[in-house]
Design a protein around this motif. Structure first.
Motif, PDB file in Angstrom:
ATOM      1  N   PRO A  95       0.822  -1.213   0.000  1.00  0.00           N
ATOM      2  CA  PRO A  95       0.000   0.000   0.000  1.00  0.00           C
ATOM      3  C   PRO A  95       0.859   1.267   0.000  1.00  0.00           C
ATOM      4  CG  PRO A  95      -0.003  -1.022   2.168  1.00  0.00           C
ATOM      5  CD  PRO A  95       0.703  -1.975   1.259  1.00  0.00           C
ATOM      6  N   ALA A  96       0.558   2.174  -0.919  1.00  0.00           N
ATOM      7  CA  ALA A  96       1.311   3.429  -0.966  1.00  0.00           C
ATOM      8  C   ALA A  96       1.110   4.239   0.306  1.00  0.00           C
ATOM      9  CB  ALA A  96       0.875   4.249  -2.180  1.00  0.00           C
ATOM     10  N   GLU A  97      -0.043   4.025   0.964  1.00  0.00           N
ATOM     11  CA  GLU A  97      -0.348   4.796   2.178  1.00  0.00           C
ATOM     12  C   GLU A  97       0.662   4.534   3.295  1.00  0.00           C
ATOM     13  OE1 GLU A  97      -3.688   4.606  -0.427  1.00  0.00           O
ATOM     14  OE2 GLU A  97      -2.462   2.993   0.443  1.00  0.00           O
ATOM     15  N   ARG A  98       1.406   3.449   3.169  1.00  0.00           N
ATOM     16  CA  ARG A  98       2.421   3.137   4.183  1.00  0.00           C
ATOM     17  C   ARG A  98       3.429   4.270   4.312  1.00  0.00           C
ATOM     18  NH1 ARG A  98       5.967  -2.244   3.392  1.00  0.00           N
ATOM     19  NH2 ARG A  98       3.876  -3.151   3.502  1.00  0.00           N
ATOM     20  N   PHE A  99       3.604   5.057   3.245  1.00  0.00           N
ATOM     21  CA  PHE A  99       4.655   6.070   3.234  1.00  0.00           C
ATOM     22  C   PHE A  99       4.141   7.475   3.533  1.00  0.00           C
ATOM     23  CE2 PHE A  99       6.241   2.484   0.942  1.00  0.00           C
ATOM     24  CZ  PHE A  99       7.541   2.383   1.403  1.00  0.00           C
ATOM     25  N   MET A 100       2.852   7.588   3.862  1.00  0.00           N
ATOM     26  CA  MET A 100       2.346   8.895   4.259  1.00  0.00           C
ATOM     27  C   MET A 100       3.010   9.328   5.568  1.00  0.00           C
ATOM     28  SD  MET A 100      -1.724   8.415   3.442  1.00  0.00           S
ATOM     29  CE  MET A 100      -2.090  10.081   4.023  1.00  0.00           C
ATOM     30  N   ASN A 101       3.373  10.597   5.639  1.00  0.00           N
ATOM     31  CA  ASN A 101       3.956  11.182   6.856  1.00  0.00           C
ATOM     32  C   ASN A 101       5.248  10.489   7.275  1.00  0.00           C
ATOM     33  OD1 ASN A 101       1.598  12.856   7.093  1.00  0.00           O
ATOM     34  ND2 ASN A 101       0.537  11.097   7.980  1.00  0.00           N
ATOM     35  N   ARG A 102       6.044  10.017   6.280  1.00  0.00           N
ATOM     36  CA  ARG A 102       7.266   9.304   6.629  1.00  0.00           C
ATOM     37  C   ARG A 102       8.526  10.011   6.141  1.00  0.00           C
ATOM     38  NH1 ARG A 102       7.172   2.895   5.710  1.00  0.00           N
ATOM     39  NH2 ARG A 102       9.402   3.382   5.820  1.00  0.00           N
ATOM     40  N   THR A 103       8.429  11.284   5.840  1.00  0.00           N
ATOM     41  CA  THR A 103       9.636  12.017   5.483  1.00  0.00           C
ATOM     42  C   THR A 103      10.580  12.007   6.681  1.00  0.00           C
ATOM     43  OG1 THR A 103       8.406  13.437   3.972  1.00  0.00           O
ATOM     44  CG2 THR A 103      10.549  14.241   4.701  1.00  0.00           C
ATOM     45  N   ASN A 104      11.821  11.574   6.463  1.00  0.00           N
ATOM     46  CA  ASN A 104      12.750  11.387   7.582  1.00  0.00           C
ATOM     47  C   ASN A 104      14.162  11.738   7.124  1.00  0.00           C
ATOM     48  OD1 ASN A 104      14.090  10.691   9.880  1.00  0.00           O
ATOM     49  ND2 ASN A 104      13.641   8.505   9.776  1.00  0.00           N
ATOM     50  N   PHE A 105      14.441  13.021   7.012  1.00  0.00           N
ATOM     51  CA  PHE A 105      15.754  13.431   6.552  1.00  0.00           C
ATOM     52  C   PHE A 105      16.835  13.168   7.596  1.00  0.00           C
ATOM     53  CE2 PHE A 105      15.525  15.865   2.487  1.00  0.00           C
ATOM     54  CZ  PHE A 105      14.230  15.484   2.168  1.00  0.00           C
ATOM     55  N   SER A 106      16.451  12.987   8.860  1.00  0.00           N
ATOM     56  CA  SER A 106      17.466  12.656   9.864  1.00  0.00           C
ATOM     57  C   SER A 106      18.136  11.336   9.534  1.00  0.00           C
ATOM     58  CB  SER A 106      16.841  12.609  11.267  1.00  0.00           C
ATOM     59  OG  SER A 106      15.838  11.607  11.339  1.00  0.00           O
ATOM     60  N   GLN A 107      17.390  10.403   8.946  1.00  0.00           N
ATOM     61  CA  GLN A 107      17.982   9.129   8.520  1.00  0.00           C
ATOM     62  C   GLN A 107      18.966   9.358   7.380  1.00  0.00           C
ATOM     63  OE1 GLN A 107      15.185   6.254   6.968  1.00  0.00           O
ATOM     64  NE2 GLN A 107      16.511   4.527   7.488  1.00  0.00           N
ATOM     65  N   LEU A 108      18.603  10.216   6.438  1.00  0.00           N
ATOM     66  CA  LEU A 108      19.514  10.567   5.349  1.00  0.00           C
ATOM     67  C   LEU A 108      20.793  11.180   5.903  1.00  0.00           C
ATOM     68  CD1 LEU A 108      20.233  11.225   2.347  1.00  0.00           C
ATOM     69  CD2 LEU A 108      18.938  13.356   2.660  1.00  0.00           C
ATOM     70  N   PHE A 109      20.655  12.118   6.816  1.00  0.00           N
ATOM     71  CA  PHE A 109      21.840  12.790   7.358  1.00  0.00           C
ATOM     72  C   PHE A 109      22.710  11.827   8.155  1.00  0.00           C
ATOM     73  CE2 PHE A 109      19.020  16.792   7.396  1.00  0.00           C
ATOM     74  CZ  PHE A 109      19.326  17.058   6.075  1.00  0.00           C
ATOM     75  N   ARG A 110      22.091  10.865   8.838  1.00  0.00           N
ATOM     76  CA  ARG A 110      22.871   9.881   9.580  1.00  0.00           C
ATOM     77  C   ARG A 110      23.718   9.031   8.633  1.00  0.00           C
ATOM     78  NH1 ARG A 110      19.046   7.837  12.029  1.00  0.00           N
ATOM     79  NH2 ARG A 110      18.668   5.917  10.863  1.00  0.00           N
ATOM     80  N   ILE A 111      23.144   8.620   7.514  1.00  0.00           N
ATOM     81  CA  ILE A 111      23.894   7.824   6.535  1.00  0.00           C
ATOM     82  C   ILE A 111      25.069   8.627   5.986  1.00  0.00           C
ATOM     83  CG2 ILE A 111      23.754   6.708   4.273  1.00  0.00           C
ATOM     84  CD1 ILE A 111      20.789   6.099   4.972  1.00  0.00           C
ATOM     85  N   ILE A 112      24.834   9.894   5.698  1.00  0.00           N
ATOM     86  CA  ILE A 112      25.916  10.734   5.169  1.00  0.00           C
ATOM     87  C   ILE A 112      27.031  10.885   6.195  1.00  0.00           C
ATOM     88  CG2 ILE A 112      26.502  13.068   4.394  1.00  0.00           C
ATOM     89  CD1 ILE A 112      23.682  13.215   3.169  1.00  0.00           C
ATOM     90  N   LYS A 113      26.670  11.121   7.443  1.00  0.00           N
ATOM     91  CA  LYS A 113      27.692  11.307   8.489  1.00  0.00           C
ATOM     92  C   LYS A 113      28.460  10.017   8.760  1.00  0.00           C
ATOM     93  CE  LYS A 113      24.739  13.394  11.318  1.00  0.00           C
ATOM     94  NZ  LYS A 113      24.180  14.102  12.514  1.00  0.00           N
ATOM     95  N   GLU A 114      27.806   8.874   8.569  1.00  0.00           N
ATOM     96  CA  GLU A 114      28.486   7.597   8.769  1.00  0.00           C
ATOM     97  C   GLU A 114      29.429   7.252   7.618  1.00  0.00           C
ATOM     98  OE1 GLU A 114      25.236   4.940   9.228  1.00  0.00           O
ATOM     99  OE2 GLU A 114      24.928   5.398  11.371  1.00  0.00           O
ATOM    100  N   ASN A 115      29.290   7.980   6.491  1.00  0.00           N
ATOM    101  CA  ASN A 115      30.109   7.719   5.303  1.00  0.00           C
ATOM    102  C   ASN A 115      30.700   9.026   4.771  1.00  0.00           C
ATOM    103  OD1 ASN A 115      29.358   4.672   4.461  1.00  0.00           O
ATOM    104  ND2 ASN A 115      27.512   5.693   5.205  1.00  0.00           N
ATOM    105  N   GLN A 116      31.318   9.787   5.651  1.00  0.00           N
ATOM    106  CA  GLN A 116      31.812  11.112   5.296  1.00  0.00           C
ATOM    107  C   GLN A 116      32.794  11.065   4.128  1.00  0.00           C
ATOM    108  OE1 GLN A 116      33.155  13.604   8.520  1.00  0.00           O
ATOM    109  NE2 GLN A 116      31.716  12.724   9.978  1.00  0.00           N
TER     110      GLN A 116
END
Length: 317
Positions: A95-116
């Motif tokens: 279901p596409a609705e699974r992704f409603m309200n799931r914007t999570n840029f903190s996860q993106l930033f964590r991945i970037i910081k873990e792979n500087q």
């Protein structure tokens, strides 16, 4: 091995780019940031997760990105090209609705910081999510090694207006911001990616040797895409793989692309030139050097492209 975060609006050509990244042993896909574009944000994220499930790569995170351009306008989608669900005739059982309200840029930033200084961002959709990431945390985004964008069209017509390519036209404010501010930026424009064709004959061959669920969806979605392109450009020999070409560019495949260096602007004011990508290609104007310069692909070797496509899309390991 190249560590890549793929920013996508997961329609058909984005899906092929994801499949290519998953099949290529030179790529370590760290995340997919899925935003609106070819379809809405929630379907885009759902489609990305579906592809990862087919590949048995559920551990790769799908990060829900932007829902509309920075202007706040309602985006236009393209079901006649990508299908109602974004993957041609396929409706993923998620279901596409699974992704409603799931914007999570903190996860993106964590991945970037873990792979500087090790990560390459490849943006093959609208530039909105990428611009938002820069607005939210420029200090983290500066830890990204390099950025590749599929977008714009230089010295040739666009594909949504006479002058504008779809990704830049979909959010010209974001595209202009990235073009002028992202360091170590490379643009792979429409005038080059139009040459990255996969013909029906090649699709049939890939399907004839397909052994995995991920490979087996290539033919149905590209057959759908080919029929759509026959309406758009009657007689075109195949389907242009704009987004896969950008992923290939990020790998530095020898002699696949030729480049020049220019400053880039994107017209973001409403009017007949909205979304136009601008660089100075006048004879005698030297290449750009230093800060603010963007590397732009100008040519692609179709033979090298073809060999690399087959090598990776038929890979069964």
């Amino acid at each position: 091995m190249k560590k890549i975060i793929l920013f996508a609006d997961t329609g058909i050509d984005d899906a092929i780019a994801v499949i290519y990244a998953l099949k290529n042993p030179e790529v370590e896909l760290k995340a997919v940031v899925a935003g609106y574009g070819n379809t809405d944000r929630d379907r885009s994220a759902r489609n990305a997760e579906y592809l990862l499930e087919l590949a048995g790569q559920e551990s790769i995170p799908v990060i829900a990105g932007s829902t509309r351009p920075l202007s706040g306008e309602q985006p236009e989608y393209f079901p006649e090209i990508h299908g109602e669900e974004g993957l041609g005739p396929i409706t993923p059982p998620i279901p596409a609705e699974r992704f409603m309200n799931r914007t999570n840029f903190s996860q993106l930033f964590r991945i970037i910081k873990e792979n500087q200084n090790e990560l390459t961002i490849v943006n093959v959709g609208r530039c909105t999510s990428l611009a938002m990431a820069w607005f939210l945390s420029p200090s983290v985004m500066e830890l990204v090694k390099e950025t590749y964008i599929m977008g714009g069209s230089f010295l040739e017509p666009g594909n949504v207006t006479e002058v504008a390519e779809a990704n830049f036209f979909g959010d010209p404010i974001a595209a202009n911001f990235i073009g002028q501010n992202a360091p170590n930026l490379t643009i792979i424009p429409l005038n080059v990616t139009r040459k990255a064709l996969i013909t029906p004959r090649v699709v049939d061959f890939i399907d004839s040797v397909a052994t995995t669920p991920l490979q087996q969806i290539i033919k149905p979605i590209l057959d759908f895409y080919y029929e759509a392109y026959q309406e758009l450009e009657p007689g075109i020999a195949g389907t242009p793989q704009h987004d896969m070409a950008a992923v290939m560019a990020s790998l530095g495949i020898p002699e696949l692309f030729s480049y020049t260096s220019k400053q880039v602007k994107v017209e973001y004011k409403e009017g007949y030139a909205e979304g136009l990508s601008i660089a100075d290609f006048r004879p005698g104007v030297p290449e750009c050097t230093g800060a603010g310069c963007v590397r732009i692909a100008t040519e692609m070797d179709e033979g090298i492209f073809f060999v690399d496509v087959l090598r990776n899309l038929i890979r069964n390991d």
